[in-house]
Design a protein around this motif. Structure first.
Motif, PDB file in Angstrom:
ATOM      1  N   TYR A  13       0.835  -1.198   0.000  1.00 53.55           N
ATOM      2  CA  TYR A  13       0.000   0.000   0.000  1.00 53.55           C
ATOM      3  C   TYR A  13       0.874   1.254   0.000  1.00 53.55           C
ATOM      4  O   TYR A  13       0.655   2.186  -0.779  1.00 53.55           O
ATOM      5  CB  TYR A  13      -0.910  -0.030   1.232  1.00 53.55           C
ATOM      6  CG  TYR A  13      -1.715   1.220   1.453  1.00 53.55           C
ATOM      7  CD1 TYR A  13      -2.619   1.670   0.497  1.00 53.55           C
ATOM      8  CD2 TYR A  13      -1.570   1.944   2.638  1.00 53.55           C
ATOM      9  CE1 TYR A  13      -3.364   2.823   0.706  1.00 53.55           C
ATOM     10  CE2 TYR A  13      -2.312   3.090   2.857  1.00 53.55           C
ATOM     11  CZ  TYR A  13      -3.209   3.532   1.890  1.00 53.55           C
ATOM     12  OH  TYR A  13      -3.944   4.675   2.105  1.00 53.55           O
ATOM     13  N   GLY A  41      -5.053  -6.652  -3.852  1.00 53.74           N
ATOM     14  CA  GLY A  41      -5.843  -6.991  -2.678  1.00 53.74           C
ATOM     15  C   GLY A  41      -5.232  -6.438  -1.409  1.00 53.74           C
ATOM     16  O   GLY A  41      -4.657  -5.353  -1.393  1.00 53.74           O
ATOM     17  N   ASP A  85      -6.743  -2.578   1.877  1.00 55.17           N
ATOM     18  CA  ASP A  85      -7.055  -3.105   0.555  1.00 55.17           C
ATOM     19  C   ASP A  85      -6.471  -2.150  -0.483  1.00 55.17           C
ATOM     20  O   ASP A  85      -6.992  -1.052  -0.705  1.00 55.17           O
ATOM     21  CB  ASP A  85      -8.571  -3.226   0.389  1.00 55.17           C
ATOM     22  CG  ASP A  85      -8.965  -3.941  -0.894  1.00 55.17           C
ATOM     23  OD1 ASP A  85      -8.362  -3.657  -1.943  1.00 55.17           O
ATOM     24  OD2 ASP A  85      -9.880  -4.782  -0.847  1.00 55.17           O
ATOM     25  N   GLY A  87      -6.139  -2.251  -3.852  1.00 52.00           N
ATOM     26  CA  GLY A  87      -6.918  -1.957  -5.039  1.00 52.00           C
ATOM     27  C   GLY A  87      -8.073  -1.008  -4.788  1.00 52.00           C
ATOM     28  O   GLY A  87      -8.365  -0.136  -5.611  1.00 52.00           O
ATOM     29  N   LYS A  88      -8.743  -1.151  -3.646  1.00 56.68           N
ATOM     30  CA  LYS A  88      -9.860  -0.264  -3.330  1.00 56.68           C
ATOM     31  C   LYS A  88      -9.379   1.148  -3.017  1.00 56.68           C
ATOM     32  O   LYS A  88      -9.946   2.141  -3.476  1.00 56.68           O
ATOM     33  CB  LYS A  88     -10.649  -0.812  -2.143  1.00 56.68           C
ATOM     34  CG  LYS A  88     -11.611  -1.936  -2.513  1.00 56.68           C
ATOM     35  CD  LYS A  88     -12.518  -2.266  -1.336  1.00 56.68           C
ATOM     36  CE  LYS A  88     -13.558  -3.313  -1.748  1.00 56.68           C
ATOM     37  NZ  LYS A  88     -14.455  -3.668  -0.615  1.00 56.68           N
ATOM     38  N   ARG A  89      -8.327   1.249  -2.227  1.00 51.36           N
ATOM     39  CA  ARG A  89      -7.872   2.569  -1.786  1.00 51.36           C
ATOM     40  C   ARG A  89      -7.110   3.320  -2.879  1.00 51.36           C
ATOM     41  O   ARG A  89      -7.124   4.560  -2.896  1.00 51.36           O
ATOM     42  CB  ARG A  89      -6.982   2.430  -0.544  1.00 51.36           C
ATOM     43  CG  ARG A  89      -7.704   1.904   0.682  1.00 51.36           C
ATOM     44  CD  ARG A  89      -6.871   2.175   1.915  1.00 51.36           C
ATOM     45  NE  ARG A  89      -7.466   1.644   3.128  1.00 51.36           N
ATOM     46  CZ  ARG A  89      -7.018   1.907   4.340  1.00 51.36           C
ATOM     47  NH1 ARG A  89      -5.971   2.707   4.504  1.00 51.36           N
ATOM     48  NH2 ARG A  89      -7.604   1.384   5.400  1.00 51.36           N
ATOM     49  N   CYS A  90      -6.446   2.596  -3.747  1.00 47.38           N
ATOM     50  CA  CYS A  90      -5.533   3.248  -4.696  1.00 47.38           C
ATOM     51  C   CYS A  90      -6.003   3.187  -6.147  1.00 47.38           C
ATOM     52  O   CYS A  90      -5.242   3.526  -7.052  1.00 47.38           O
ATOM     53  CB  CYS A  90      -4.142   2.633  -4.584  1.00 47.38           C
ATOM     54  SG  CYS A  90      -3.392   2.783  -2.952  1.00 47.38           S
ATOM     55  N   ALA A  91      -7.244   2.778  -6.380  1.00 51.07           N
ATOM     56  CA  ALA A  91      -7.744   2.664  -7.749  1.00 51.07           C
ATOM     57  C   ALA A  91      -7.602   3.961  -8.546  1.00 51.07           C
ATOM     58  O   ALA A  91      -7.168   3.930  -9.708  1.00 51.07           O
ATOM     59  CB  ALA A  91      -9.187   2.183  -7.740  1.00 51.07           C
ATOM     60  N   TRP A 109      -2.834 -10.802  -5.997  1.00 52.56           N
ATOM     61  CA  TRP A 109      -3.919 -10.373  -5.124  1.00 52.56           C
ATOM     62  C   TRP A 109      -3.333 -10.036  -3.757  1.00 52.56           C
ATOM     63  O   TRP A 109      -3.305  -8.888  -3.355  1.00 52.56           O
ATOM     64  CB  TRP A 109      -4.973 -11.477  -5.018  1.00 52.56           C
ATOM     65  CG  TRP A 109      -6.059 -11.200  -4.024  1.00 52.56           C
ATOM     66  CD1 TRP A 109      -6.266 -11.828  -2.833  1.00 52.56           C
ATOM     67  CD2 TRP A 109      -7.088 -10.206  -4.133  1.00 52.56           C
ATOM     68  NE1 TRP A 109      -7.366 -11.293  -2.183  1.00 52.56           N
ATOM     69  CE2 TRP A 109      -7.891 -10.292  -2.963  1.00 52.56           C
ATOM     70  CE3 TRP A 109      -7.414  -9.248  -5.095  1.00 52.56           C
ATOM     71  CZ2 TRP A 109      -8.988  -9.455  -2.733  1.00 52.56           C
ATOM     72  CZ3 TRP A 109      -8.506  -8.414  -4.870  1.00 52.56           C
ATOM     73  CH2 TRP A 109      -9.271  -8.528  -3.704  1.00 52.56           C
ATOM     74  N   ARG A 136     -10.544  -7.844  -9.710  1.00 54.02           N
ATOM     75  CA  ARG A 136     -10.293  -6.501  -9.193  1.00 54.02           C
ATOM     76  C   ARG A 136      -9.696  -5.613 -10.293  1.00 54.02           C
ATOM     77  O   ARG A 136     -10.052  -4.428 -10.407  1.00 54.02           O
ATOM     78  CB  ARG A 136      -9.373  -6.570  -7.976  1.00 54.02           C
ATOM     79  CG  ARG A 136      -8.924  -5.220  -7.426  1.00 54.02           C
ATOM     80  CD  ARG A 136     -10.088  -4.337  -6.969  1.00 54.02           C
ATOM     81  NE  ARG A 136     -10.887  -4.919  -5.916  1.00 54.02           N
ATOM     82  CZ  ARG A 136     -10.527  -4.970  -4.631  1.00 54.02           C
ATOM     83  NH1 ARG A 136      -9.349  -4.496  -4.238  1.00 54.02           N
ATOM     84  NH2 ARG A 136     -11.339  -5.497  -3.740  1.00 54.02           N
ATOM     85  N   GLU A 139     -12.432  -4.412 -12.441  1.00 58.66           N
ATOM     86  CA  GLU A 139     -13.196  -3.386 -11.725  1.00 58.66           C
ATOM     87  C   GLU A 139     -12.529  -2.015 -11.850  1.00 58.66           C
ATOM     88  O   GLU A 139     -13.197  -0.991 -12.013  1.00 58.66           O
ATOM     89  CB  GLU A 139     -13.312  -3.742 -10.238  1.00 58.66           C
ATOM     90  CG  GLU A 139     -14.263  -4.874  -9.914  1.00 58.66           C
ATOM     91  CD  GLU A 139     -14.264  -5.175  -8.420  1.00 58.66           C
ATOM     92  OE1 GLU A 139     -13.806  -4.306  -7.644  1.00 58.66           O
ATOM     93  OE2 GLU A 139     -14.711  -6.264  -8.038  1.00 58.66           O
ATOM     94  N   ILE A 140     -11.206  -1.997 -11.761  1.00 51.02           N
ATOM     95  CA  ILE A 140     -10.469  -0.736 -11.767  1.00 51.02           C
ATOM     96  C   ILE A 140     -10.329  -0.170 -13.174  1.00 51.02           C
ATOM     97  O   ILE A 140     -10.571   1.017 -13.412  1.00 51.02           O
ATOM     98  CB  ILE A 140      -9.078  -0.923 -11.124  1.00 51.02           C
ATOM     99  CG1 ILE A 140      -9.225  -1.286  -9.644  1.00 51.02           C
ATOM    100  CG2 ILE A 140      -8.224   0.334 -11.288  1.00 51.02           C
ATOM    101  CD1 ILE A 140      -7.930  -1.707  -8.986  1.00 51.02           C
TER     102      ILE A 140
END
Length: 302
Positions: A13, A41, A85, A87-91, A109, A136, A139-140
């Motif tokens: 991260y 992930g 996470d 991918g969620k935070r850094c998309a 992941w 993921r 998704e991004i």
């Protein structure tokens, strides 16, 4: 034309959030292309503590100042602190990198889970990890990845075959000397491998008098002679994107003086005549400066 492919492994991260913007800025100043391979992930870096029992691991840690490069907080993720996470935070940041013209692909992941578990994993486990990262990624970015670069250069037979089934056009999963078609247990996999050909900074610093001040000179000596297929250099957002950014800048300047064009994995693959690539077995073996075994280019398959 002398090609030098830059493959950027993004493991954490913090590396994503702090190292990637610095690398993008530096690459743009050198008009350099590269491929960013994302961990998509949870960041569970702290679980790497289990590696203290591996031969050679503590020696490597003492050479490369893991705490300085990764930070205390990162080294607690997955143990005393929940793993963010990535991918969620850094998309949004990941999409900015692609919008800037850089290629991206899948690294993993869960980096620690793959690196420590894939070698002995079965097909179901391997498929679940790869599928999670690809879902993921879609998704991004809104489209499937074209390439995969294994975390820690760790692979198994199922992973190579799954790359083909999942539609990867090319991959950079191991270490070697030149591009090849992989043979897995005697069967070909139709995803060409573009292996890392040069040692990484963490494999070199602290050995034979090499320091952050002179390690670039050693690497530049390795690239003086022209190679038919050029080179693939793997760097890390947590190293070259942070404390070792000045080392990477000296490398880029030196490679530019040697006449190299900096390209992505996709550009490297596009420059190849794939029909002329040899078939090589893939193996797991040790390499200098790194603990344990990793995927390597084995003998040519005749």
């Amino acid at each position: 034309m002398r090609l030098l492919t830059l493959k950027i492994d993004v493991d954490t991260y913090r590396g994503t959030r702090e190292g990637i913007p610095r690398l993008v800025d530096l690459l743009q100043r050198f008009n350099a292309n590269a491929t960013f391979l994302w961990s998509l992930g949870p960041d569970h870096t702290g679980r790497a503590i289990k590696r203290v029992f591996r031969p050679g691991f503590m020696k490597k840690v003492s050479r490369t100042s893991v705490r300085e490069h990764y930070g205390i907080k990162t080294l607690l993720y997955g143990t005393l602190l929940p793993g963010p996470d990535i991918g969620k935070r850094c998309a949004p940041l990941m999409r900015e990198v692609v919008a800037a013209g850089f290629e991206s692909g899948v690294h993993t992941w869960d980096h620690i889970r793959w690196q420590d578990g894939v070698a002995e994993a079965d097909e179901a486990w391997t498929a679940a990890e790869l599928n999670a990262s690809i879902e993921r990624y879609v998704e991004i970015f809104g489209e499937p990845p074209q390439t995969h670069g294994a975390a820690g250069w760790q692979m198994n037979a199922h992973a190579y075959r799954l790359e083909q089934r999942l539609g990867m056009r090319y991959a950079s999963d191991g270490r070697g000397t030149h591009p090849f078609w992989p043979m897995v247990r005697g069967e070909p996999v139709r995803v060409p491998q573009l292996p890392t050909t040069l040692p990484t900074l963490d494999e070199l610093i602290g050995i034979d008098g090499l320091t952050p001040d002179n390690v670039h000179e050693h690497l530049l000596r390795l690239t003086e002679a022209e190679m038919r297929f050029g080179h693939v250099y793997t760097l890390h957002a947590e190293l070259e994107g942070m404390k070792l950014l000045p080392v990477f800048e000296r490398l880029l300047a030196g490679w530019q003086e040697q006449g190299y064009q900096f390209v992505s994995l996709g550009e490297h693959c596009a420059a190849l005549d794939l029909s002329q690539l040899p078939y090589h077995e893939v193996q797991m073996a040790e390499i200098p400066g790194r603990s344990g075994v990793l995927a390597v280019q084995g003998p040519q398959f005749l």
